[in-house]
Design a protein around this motif. Structure first.
Motif, mmCIF file in Angstrom:
data_model
loop_
_atom_site.group_PDB
_atom_site.id
_atom_site.type_symbol
_atom_site.label_atom_id
_atom_site.label_comp_id
_atom_site.label_asym_id
_atom_site.label_seq_id
_atom_site.Cartn_x
_atom_site.Cartn_y
_atom_site.Cartn_z
ATOM 1 N N GLU A 141 56.245 -14.742 53.173
ATOM 2 C CA GLU A 141 55.811 -14.200 54.302
ATOM 3 C C GLU A 141 54.296 -14.468 53.929
ATOM 4 N N VAL A 142 53.524 -15.017 55.183
ATOM 5 C CA VAL A 142 52.234 -15.339 55.501
ATOM 6 C C VAL A 142 51.365 -13.765 56.617
ATOM 7 N N LEU A 143 49.978 -14.276 56.359
ATOM 8 C CA LEU A 143 49.821 -13.763 57.347
ATOM 9 C C LEU A 143 48.630 -15.051 57.789
ATOM 10 N N PRO A 144 48.659 -14.913 59.295
ATOM 11 C CA PRO A 144 47.623 -16.768 59.684
ATOM 12 C C PRO A 144 47.116 -16.039 60.666
ATOM 13 N N GLY A 145 45.369 -16.617 60.450
ATOM 14 C CA GLY A 145 44.392 -16.068 61.942
ATOM 15 C C GLY A 145 43.322 -14.726 60.835
ATOM 16 N N THR A 146 42.779 -14.574 61.490
ATOM 17 C CA THR A 146 41.442 -13.585 61.357
ATOM 18 C C THR A 146 41.081 -12.441 62.789
ATOM 19 N N MET A 147 40.318 -11.588 62.541
ATOM 20 C CA MET A 147 39.330 -10.749 63.695
ATOM 21 C C MET A 147 37.959 -11.974 64.184
ATOM 22 N N TYR A 148 37.756 -11.970 65.688
ATOM 23 C CA TYR A 148 37.219 -12.219 66.055
ATOM 24 C C TYR A 148 36.932 -11.702 67.498
ATOM 25 N N GLN A 149 35.445 -10.201 67.071
ATOM 26 C CA GLN A 149 35.297 -9.655 68.410
ATOM 27 C C GLN A 149 36.604 -8.582 68.695
ATOM 28 N N GLY A 150 36.623 -8.017 67.641
ATOM 29 C CA GLY A 150 37.908 -7.164 68.538
ATOM 30 C C GLY A 150 39.296 -7.431 68.350
ATOM 31 N N THR A 151 39.306 -8.896 67.596
ATOM 32 C CA THR A 151 40.721 -9.041 68.211
ATOM 33 C C THR A 151 41.220 -10.756 67.526
ATOM 34 N N TRP A 152 42.475 -10.411 66.977
ATOM 35 C CA TRP A 152 42.906 -10.936 65.580
ATOM 36 C C TRP A 152 43.479 -12.020 67.008
ATOM 37 N N SER A 153 43.524 -13.420 66.639
ATOM 38 C CA SER A 153 43.865 -14.342 67.518
ATOM 39 C C SER A 153 44.955 -14.829 66.024
ATOM 40 N N MET A 154 46.503 -14.618 66.597
ATOM 41 C CA MET A 154 47.331 -15.054 66.085
ATOM 42 C C MET A 154 48.122 -16.277 67.004
ATOM 43 N N PRO A 155 48.588 -17.003 65.700
ATOM 44 C CA PRO A 155 49.049 -18.627 66.486
ATOM 45 C C PRO A 155 50.267 -18.185 67.078
ATOM 46 N N ALA A 156 50.954 -17.735 67.897
ATOM 47 C CA ALA A 156 52.002 -18.210 69.283
ATOM 48 C C ALA A 156 53.480 -19.139 67.891
ATOM 49 N N GLY A 157 54.333 -18.873 68.557
ATOM 50 C CA GLY A 157 55.697 -19.234 67.420
ATOM 51 C C GLY A 157 56.317 -20.674 68.255
ATOM 52 N N GLY A 158 55.585 -20.986 68.975
ATOM 53 C CA GLY A 158 55.729 -22.602 69.438
ATOM 54 C C GLY A 158 54.144 -23.383 68.712
ATOM 55 N N SER A 159 53.448 -23.187 68.207
ATOM 56 C CA SER A 159 51.997 -23.399 68.355
ATOM 57 C C SER A 159 52.412 -24.042 66.536
ATOM 58 N N TYR A 160 51.031 -25.382 66.746
ATOM 59 C CA TYR A 160 50.726 -25.996 66.050
ATOM 60 C C TYR A 160 50.424 -25.806 64.701
ATOM 61 N N ALA A 161 50.351 -24.758 64.320
ATOM 62 C CA ALA A 161 50.038 -23.522 62.856
ATOM 63 C C ALA A 161 50.870 -23.169 62.854
ATOM 64 N N ALA A 162 51.918 -22.904 63.552
ATOM 65 C CA ALA A 162 53.231 -21.751 63.614
ATOM 66 C C ALA A 162 54.251 -23.290 62.933
ATOM 67 N N ARG A 163 54.098 -24.659 62.965
ATOM 68 C CA ARG A 163 54.742 -25.394 62.582
ATOM 69 C C ARG A 163 54.555 -25.995 61.621
ATOM 70 N N LEU A 164 53.183 -25.877 60.780
ATOM 71 C CA LEU A 164 52.888 -25.841 60.140
ATOM 72 C C LEU A 164 53.163 -25.248 58.849
ATOM 73 N N ILE A 165 53.325 -24.163 59.165
ATOM 74 C CA ILE A 165 53.542 -22.628 58.325
ATOM 75 C C ILE A 165 54.280 -22.965 58.190
ATOM 76 N N LYS A 166 55.916 -23.306 59.168
ATOM 77 C CA LYS A 166 57.496 -23.225 58.981
ATOM 78 C C LYS A 166 57.008 -24.333 58.162
ATOM 79 N N ASP A 167 56.705 -25.909 58.281
ATOM 80 C CA ASP A 167 57.356 -26.716 57.121
ATOM 81 C C ASP A 167 56.856 -27.239 55.946
ATOM 82 N N ALA A 168 55.717 -26.440 55.578
ATOM 83 C CA ALA A 168 55.090 -25.159 54.315
ATOM 84 C C ALA A 168 56.355 -25.179 53.593
ATOM 85 N N GLY A 169 56.950 -24.218 54.440
ATOM 86 C CA GLY A 169 58.445 -23.268 53.754
ATOM 87 C C GLY A 169 57.662 -21.500 54.169
ATOM 88 N N GLY A 170 57.473 -21.321 55.003
ATOM 89 C CA GLY A 170 56.513 -20.250 55.482
ATOM 90 C C GLY A 170 57.072 -19.536 56.224
#
Length: 412
Positions: free
Chosen positions: A270-299
């Motif tokens: 279980e991981v938590l990706p991203g950070t807050m920016y101007q009051g909003t947390w930008s979270m990668p959607a499940g079909g994104s580049y970042a999501a694919r990396l997390i999945k392929d790394a076993g997360g």
């Protein structure tokens, strides 16, 4: 670890190169007598066609696009057609006709009749993004880079040295494209960063080819990396680009196999990706580049099933409720300690990763001007990014790993 890009760029051109390009164009398109001996010799030295034969295939090495979804390459005997399906968000497809130097310009009909024609290999290229730079350095074609938008975000020492030596100029230091400076320099191509600019029509009218690079719209890591082949179509480095990509693809698959094995032996981390920016947390959607990396790394993470390839804009309370117990936080800020994180937003102190887990940030390789190599070389090298992610998620399975882009934020 959101899907983010960093801008930067390239330029240069000697008067002799301009004269040679003009001479080759005139002789290729002109009279029955053919090019004079000195022009033929110059063409041969540049890898150009000397005696054009319409029946001959002048592209013995052809790139095959396997993963990228946003560009295609089609080969004819003396030219190739590079098509970018979405040159910028919601933009219409653009095609570029890349004509082998020394060949006559083809007479085309239909949609290609009005397409930009570019003589290749190009001798001078302006780059609007730092993500283009590794495509040149890794294929041995950096000498064509003559302009960059701004050198501040560049992390490559090799490119920065060329800027200091005056071989590469900056054409958008204040983030505004200086069209007159670009037109005066006459680069063969200006490669975009995947967004539109009101100055581009003026450049095209002046005879400067504007070619889109929209790798950031690719949903997969290997799809982004495969844009090295689009660059190679311009520089004539197809052989080397194929070798580079094959190595990257092979190494990526090896790490992904380890990630799958780790999941099979237990559970995804279980991981938590991203950070807050101007009051909003930008979270990668499940079909994104970042999501694919997390999945392929076993997360995995709570929003991995969300549809879409972009980012989800969330508030802290929602993120904390669903992902606050994750033992690993993959951030993107240049923090020297977890105290810096709390200073940035006191609510971060509520996250388990900060109090009893591990906080990682992708800022290990930052250049002298603040440019982050994660957003520069990391796009071409998802194998290295994935290796880092696998190691930080499964430290027991990656002992002795040397991190390239990620570093552990010390506890305060």
């Amino acid at each position: 670890m959101p899907s983010v890009r960093s801008l930067a760029p390239g330029r240069r051109q000697a008067a002799a190169a301009v004269f040679l390009a003009a001479a080759l164009t005139l002789t290729a398109c002109g009279g029955a007598s053919g090019p004079p001996a000195d022009a033929k010799a110059a063409a041969a030295g540049k890898g150009c066609i000397e005696d054009f034969d319409p029946a001959k295939d002048y592209f013995p090495v052809k790139s095959t696009v396997k993963h990228a979804e946003n560009f295609t390459l089609r080969y004819e005997k003396s030219y190739q057609v590079l098509t970018v399906k979405e040159p910028f968000p919601k933009g219409k497809p653009e095609s570029y006709v890349l004509v082998k130097c020394g060949a006559p310009k083809p007479e085309l009909t239909g949609e290609l009749a009005s397409a930009q024609q570019v003589t290749v290999p190009v001798k001078s290229l302006y780059s609007a993004s730092t993500t283009h730079l590794p495509l040149l350095t890794e294929t041995g074609t950096l000498d064509v880079l003559t302009g960059v938008a701004s050198a501040v975000a560049i992390s490559s020492a090799e490119v920065l040295e060329r800027v200091r030596a005056g071989e590469v100029v900056e054409y958008a230091k204040d983030r505004t494209l200086d069209a007159e400076a670009v037109i005066g320099a006459k680069p063969d191509v200006l490669m975009t960063q995947g967004t539109d600019d009101p100055q581009y029509p003026k450049l095209r009218q002046a005879g400067i080819a504007v070619v889109a690079n929209a790798e950031w719209l690719e949903p997969s890591p290997l799809g982004r990396a495969e844009w090295v082949k689009a660059m190679a179509a311009l520089t004539g480095a197809e052989q080397r680009a194929g070798e580079v990509f094959d190595t990257i693809e092979g190494d990526y698959r090896k790490v992904a196999a380890k990630g799958a094995q780790a999941v099979a032996a237990g559970r995804p981390v279980e991981v938590l990706p991203g950070t807050m920016y101007q009051g909003t947390w930008s979270m990668p959607a499940g079909g994104s580049y970042a999501a694919r990396l997390i999945k392929d790394a076993g997360g995995t993470y709570p929003w991995a099933s969300e549809r879409g390839t972009g980012g989800l804009q969330l508030n802290f309370e929602g993120v904390h409720a669903k992902g606050g117990r994750a033992p690993v936080w993959i951030a993107d800020q240049q923090w020297k300690s977890t105290a810096d994180a709390v200073k940035a937003d006191s609510r971060y102190g509520q996250l388990k990763a900060l109090t009893g887990g591990a906080v990682w940030t992708n800022t290990k390789a930052v250049g002298p001007g603040g440019g982050n190599d994660y957003f520069e070389r990391g796009v071409l090298r998802p194998d290295l990014v994935l290796a880092d992610l696998f190691a930080l998620m499964h430290p027991d399975r990656a002992k002795g790993h040397t991190f390239t882009f990620y570093e552990l934020v010390p506890k305060a």
